[in-house]
Each structure stands twice: as C-alpha cells, then as structure tokens.
Design a protein around this motif. Structure first.
Motif, PDB file in Angstrom:
ATOM      1  N   PHE A  39       0.511  -0.975   0.251  1.00  0.00           N
ATOM      2  CA  PHE A  39       0.356   0.134   0.177  1.00  0.00           C
ATOM      3  C   PHE A  39       0.994   1.313  -0.444  1.00  0.00           C
ATOM      4  CE2 PHE A  39      -2.563  -2.869   2.006  1.00  0.00           C
ATOM      5  CZ  PHE A  39      -3.578  -4.289   1.306  1.00  0.00           C
ATOM      6  N   ASP A  40       2.051   0.842   0.396  1.00  0.00           N
ATOM      7  CA  ASP A  40       3.402   2.155  -0.600  1.00  0.00           C
ATOM      8  C   ASP A  40       3.126   2.898  -1.731  1.00  0.00           C
ATOM      9  OD1 ASP A  40       3.703   1.551   2.552  1.00  0.00           O
ATOM     10  OD2 ASP A  40       5.998   1.549   1.895  1.00  0.00           O
ATOM     11  N   MET A  41       2.060   4.145  -1.568  1.00  0.00           N
ATOM     12  CA  MET A  41       2.030   4.478  -3.196  1.00  0.00           C
ATOM     13  C   MET A  41       3.089   5.422  -3.575  1.00  0.00           C
ATOM     14  SD  MET A  41      -0.410   3.605  -3.246  1.00  0.00           S
ATOM     15  CE  MET A  41      -0.599   4.315  -5.092  1.00  0.00           C
ATOM     16  N   LYS A  42       4.090   4.955  -4.303  1.00  0.00           N
ATOM     17  CA  LYS A  42       5.124   5.949  -4.597  1.00  0.00           C
ATOM     18  C   LYS A  42       4.742   6.919  -5.849  1.00  0.00           C
ATOM     19  CE  LYS A  42       8.664   2.658  -4.335  1.00  0.00           C
ATOM     20  NZ  LYS A  42       7.833   1.301  -3.937  1.00  0.00           N
ATOM     21  N   LYS A  43       3.507   6.630  -6.283  1.00  0.00           N
ATOM     22  CA  LYS A  43       2.651   7.958  -7.521  1.00  0.00           C
ATOM     23  C   LYS A  43       1.537   8.029  -7.103  1.00  0.00           C
ATOM     24  CE  LYS A  43       2.544   8.825 -12.150  1.00  0.00           C
ATOM     25  NZ  LYS A  43       2.489   8.944 -13.226  1.00  0.00           N
ATOM     26  N   PRO A  44       1.402   8.505  -6.820  1.00  0.00           N
ATOM     27  CA  PRO A  44      -0.212   9.743  -6.368  1.00  0.00           C
ATOM     28  C   PRO A  44      -1.041   8.776  -7.798  1.00  0.00           C
ATOM     29  CG  PRO A  44       1.552  11.344  -5.354  1.00  0.00           C
ATOM     30  CD  PRO A  44       2.003  10.348  -6.761  1.00  0.00           C
ATOM     31  N   LEU A  45      -2.350   8.737  -7.366  1.00  0.00           N
ATOM     32  CA  LEU A  45      -3.457   7.905  -8.343  1.00  0.00           C
ATOM     33  C   LEU A  45      -3.662   9.337  -9.126  1.00  0.00           C
ATOM     34  CD1 LEU A  45      -4.998   5.855  -5.844  1.00  0.00           C
ATOM     35  CD2 LEU A  45      -3.627   4.798  -7.825  1.00  0.00           C
ATOM     36  N   ARG A  46      -3.734   8.904 -10.440  1.00  0.00           N
ATOM     37  CA  ARG A  46      -4.870   9.996 -11.301  1.00  0.00           C
ATOM     38  C   ARG A  46      -6.054   9.942 -10.554  1.00  0.00           C
ATOM     39  NH1 ARG A  46      -5.603   8.521 -16.786  1.00  0.00           N
ATOM     40  NH2 ARG A  46      -5.373   5.579 -15.562  1.00  0.00           N
ATOM     41  N   THR A  72      -9.890  -0.373 -12.350  1.00  0.00           N
ATOM     42  CA  THR A  72      -8.492  -1.684 -11.576  1.00  0.00           C
ATOM     43  C   THR A  72      -7.599  -1.759 -12.685  1.00  0.00           C
ATOM     44  OG1 THR A  72      -9.579  -2.603 -10.044  1.00  0.00           O
ATOM     45  CG2 THR A  72      -7.520  -3.664 -10.703  1.00  0.00           C
ATOM     46  N   ASP A  73      -8.162  -1.886 -13.540  1.00  0.00           N
ATOM     47  CA  ASP A  73      -6.818  -2.323 -15.760  1.00  0.00           C
ATOM     48  C   ASP A  73      -6.465  -0.887 -15.336  1.00  0.00           C
ATOM     49  OD1 ASP A  73      -8.873  -5.063 -15.591  1.00  0.00           O
ATOM     50  OD2 ASP A  73      -9.796  -4.125 -17.165  1.00  0.00           O
ATOM     51  N   HIS A  74      -7.114   0.695 -15.221  1.00  0.00           N
ATOM     52  CA  HIS A  74      -6.602   1.569 -15.756  1.00  0.00           C
ATOM     53  C   HIS A  74      -5.145   2.321 -14.619  1.00  0.00           C
ATOM     54  CE1 HIS A  74      -7.698   1.501 -19.710  1.00  0.00           C
ATOM     55  NE2 HIS A  74      -8.904   0.776 -19.379  1.00  0.00           N
ATOM     56  N   ASP A 117      -2.510  15.536  -7.595  1.00  0.00           N
ATOM     57  CA  ASP A 117      -2.970  17.284  -7.446  1.00  0.00           C
ATOM     58  C   ASP A 117      -2.524  17.814  -8.685  1.00  0.00           C
ATOM     59  OD1 ASP A 117      -0.629  17.450  -6.889  1.00  0.00           O
ATOM     60  OD2 ASP A 117      -0.515  18.627  -4.604  1.00  0.00           O
ATOM     61  N   LYS A 118      -2.207  16.881  -8.958  1.00  0.00           N
ATOM     62  CA  LYS A 118      -2.395  18.197 -10.409  1.00  0.00           C
ATOM     63  C   LYS A 118      -3.000  17.475 -11.462  1.00  0.00           C
ATOM     64  CE  LYS A 118       2.560  15.973 -10.791  1.00  0.00           C
ATOM     65  NZ  LYS A 118       3.820  15.021 -11.754  1.00  0.00           N
ATOM     66  N   ARG A 119      -3.532  18.910 -12.126  1.00  0.00           N
ATOM     67  CA  ARG A 119      -5.231  18.868 -13.042  1.00  0.00           C
ATOM     68  C   ARG A 119      -4.994  18.122 -14.702  1.00  0.00           C
ATOM     69  NH1 ARG A 119      -5.397  21.622 -17.663  1.00  0.00           N
ATOM     70  NH2 ARG A 119      -7.711  22.603 -17.046  1.00  0.00           N
ATOM     71  N   GLU A 120      -3.700  17.329 -14.652  1.00  0.00           N
ATOM     72  CA  GLU A 120      -3.682  16.933 -16.116  1.00  0.00           C
ATOM     73  C   GLU A 120      -3.566  15.673 -15.353  1.00  0.00           C
ATOM     74  OE1 GLU A 120       1.017  17.322 -14.569  1.00  0.00           O
ATOM     75  OE2 GLU A 120      -0.930  18.429 -14.391  1.00  0.00           O
ATOM     76  N   ASP A 121      -4.093  14.735 -14.303  1.00  0.00           N
ATOM     77  CA  ASP A 121      -4.757  13.519 -13.601  1.00  0.00           C
ATOM     78  C   ASP A 121      -5.651  13.317 -13.465  1.00  0.00           C
ATOM     79  OD1 ASP A 121      -2.124  12.800 -13.825  1.00  0.00           O
ATOM     80  OD2 ASP A 121      -1.693  13.157 -11.642  1.00  0.00           O
ATOM     81  N   THR A 122      -6.448  14.817 -13.470  1.00  0.00           N
ATOM     82  CA  THR A 122      -7.664  15.139 -12.272  1.00  0.00           C
ATOM     83  C   THR A 122      -8.916  15.627 -13.628  1.00  0.00           C
ATOM     84  OG1 THR A 122      -6.620  15.772 -10.796  1.00  0.00           O
ATOM     85  CG2 THR A 122      -9.280  16.235 -10.678  1.00  0.00           C
ATOM     86  N   TYR A 123      -9.983  14.122 -13.497  1.00  0.00           N
ATOM     87  CA  TYR A 123     -10.858  14.249 -14.241  1.00  0.00           C
ATOM     88  C   TYR A 123     -11.901  14.012 -13.607  1.00  0.00           C
ATOM     89  CZ  TYR A 123      -6.493  11.719 -15.880  1.00  0.00           C
ATOM     90  OH  TYR A 123      -5.619  10.806 -15.790  1.00  0.00           O
ATOM     91  N   ILE A 124     -12.926  14.410 -14.349  1.00  0.00           N
ATOM     92  CA  ILE A 124     -14.764  14.478 -13.737  1.00  0.00           C
ATOM     93  C   ILE A 124     -15.880  13.439 -14.709  1.00  0.00           C
ATOM     94  CG2 ILE A 124     -15.282  16.461 -14.354  1.00  0.00           C
ATOM     95  CD1 ILE A 124     -17.202  17.025 -11.904  1.00  0.00           C
ATOM     96  N   GLY A 125     -16.878  12.379 -14.435  1.00  0.00           N
ATOM     97  CA  GLY A 125     -17.887  12.298 -15.742  1.00  0.00           C
ATOM     98  C   GLY A 125     -18.971  12.166 -15.231  1.00  0.00           C
TER      99      GLY A 125
END
Length: 263
Positions: A39-46, A72-74, A117-125
């Motif tokens: 569970f150590d997240m080296k890279k924050p999640l999109r 999960t796949d993505h 917290d990056k804009r390019e990693d944050t989406y809405i649908g």
C-alpha cells in the motif's frame, strides 16, 4: 484494490454526505503478495470523480457497470458522491452542491487518499444528470479538472426554461427546476449553470468525451451541444453508439471514456 464508503459532515452543505471510492492499490492476484508493503504509493493516483444520474446514489456505478474492473485495469481512483437529485449545481446559498463537487469533495478526498493534486491527473465524468454535472463542473472548475466524460448528458436547459406545472413527472415540473437552478429557471441561460456559457468563460482548455445512444431521448440535445462545441473549436471526442438511456450503454461507454483518459 479497495472499495470504501465514507460518510462525513460537509462544511459546504452543513450536513452529512456520502461517497464511495474505488482505490486500485497494487494488484497482487488472488493469494499472497510478495511485496511486504503493497500500500505504499510511490506515485499518487490519477482520479476520476464520477457522478450518478437522477434517482441514483453513490453506488449506482458499481451496481450497473464494471467500473471496479476498469478502475483496476487503468490504475485509476474513482470517487462517486451521492448527489441526490440536485444536478450538481448550487441550488441556493444553503445547498451549494456545485461547490461541494468542484471544491470540497476534491480537497477532502485528496486529504484522505493518496490522490494526485495535478490538474492533468484529475477528471470528472457522469451519466444523464451526472453527465450534465460533469460538463458543468468540469468547465466551471477548469483549473481543477483537465478532462470530462459526459454520457447521455441531461442537457435540458431549454426544457427547464419552458417547463410548466402540467408535467407528468415531478422532476419535470417548473417548481422542481426553479428549486434546482437557483430559484428562477428563467435566469438559467447565460449563468454559471449554462453549459454553453461555461465553455465560453473557461480559462483553461478542457478535453471532452461525449457519448449518447442512438435511441436515447436526449440524442438531439447532445447533438446540439456537440455542434456548439465544434463551432468553438473544442477538444472533443463524440460517439453515437447503439442503445438507449440504459446501463448496457453506460457500461460500454464508460470503458471507452476511461481508455480515452489514458491517451
């Protein structure tokens, strides 16, 4: 992978609210994980903030689609709030559902989970009412969201403006639209709840994925908005697919939308 449901007291809304989150931590298969720290997240999640339709709730997407598998796949976190039937806009000063979605929910979930917290990693649908909510909040909060997935969007501004109390369904009556859209639905055109005006007013470019069923009653409304976006040189990918206003359609096309996020 984890699925959590959180109930917390919202400062924006002054009440308890609920959201469900899908968190695709390291996938180690069915049995034991050789990694002692999975569970150590080296890279924050999109992150995809995913909105339900009218009469739905925060678990609709889990019950109706394979969103858990797609997340999960993505390797994509998916945050699904319960927006009730409020169209994800500020209904009035004491019910600011748009502020809740576009500001508070993002800040709260970033504090709680390892989200980018990056804009390019944050989406809405979203779908239907949530498709409108995704367009509205994705454009209004364009400094937060970089991409929008809008399925079978309830782009019903003209219906709302021309509504009467004679409508058969309660949520099609003028009194309902007045409550949803700030007290007077006649003020909707040109406001920050008008998808066309919001596109014209945005500060940053936003990529948009739209899909609508060929048998959906909202088809012409989506075609009209597509034409508007094309006329204004939007970054748009638009699909018309077989199907109606139904889960089979949304399951197929949320998969397409999430694949598009990776591009």
């Amino acid at each position: 992978m984890a699925i959590t449901t959180t109930r917390y007291q919202s400062p924006a809304l002054g009440r308890f609210v609920t959201f469900t989150a899908i968190l695709p931590f390291e996938d180690f298969g069915v049995y034991t994980n050789p990694n002692p720290h999975p569970f150590d997240m080296k890279k924050p999640l999109r992150t995809l903030y995913l909105l339900h339709g009218i009469t739905g709730d925060d678990r609709d997407w889990i019950y109706g689609t394979q969103i858990v598998q797609y997340a999960t796949d993505h390797h994509l976190a998916v945050i699904m709030p319960d927006g009730q039937n409020n169209f994800y806009v500020n209904n009035n000063p004491s019910e600011p559902w748009g502020t809740f979605i576009g500001e508070e929910l993002v800040a709260m979930t970033r504090a709680l989970y390892p989200l980018s917290d990056k804009r390019e990693d944050t989406y809405i649908g979203g779908l239907s009412m949530g498709g409108y909510g995704a367009i509205r909040n994705g454009l209004k909060y364009n400094e937060t969201f970089s991409k929008i997935i809008a399925l079978s969007s309830a782009l019903i501004m003209d219906d709302a403006v021309n509504s009467t109390e004679d409508a058969a369904l309660s949520f099609q009556k003028k009194s309902h639209y007045d409550r949803i859209f700030g007290g007077d639905v006649l003020k909707l055109p040109g406001s920050d709840m008008d998808p066309r005006q919001l596109f014209l007013d945005k500060k940053l470019p936003v990529d948009i994925f739209m899909a609508i069923g060929k048998d959906d009653g909202l088809l012409e409304k989506n075609r009209s908005y597509k034409q508007f976006l094309e006329e204004h040189n939007a970054s748009l990918l638009y699909y018309e697919d077989e199907g109606n206003h139904e889960w089979d359609f949304w399951n197929r096309n949320i998969k397409k939308g999430i694949e598009w996020l990776d591009q």
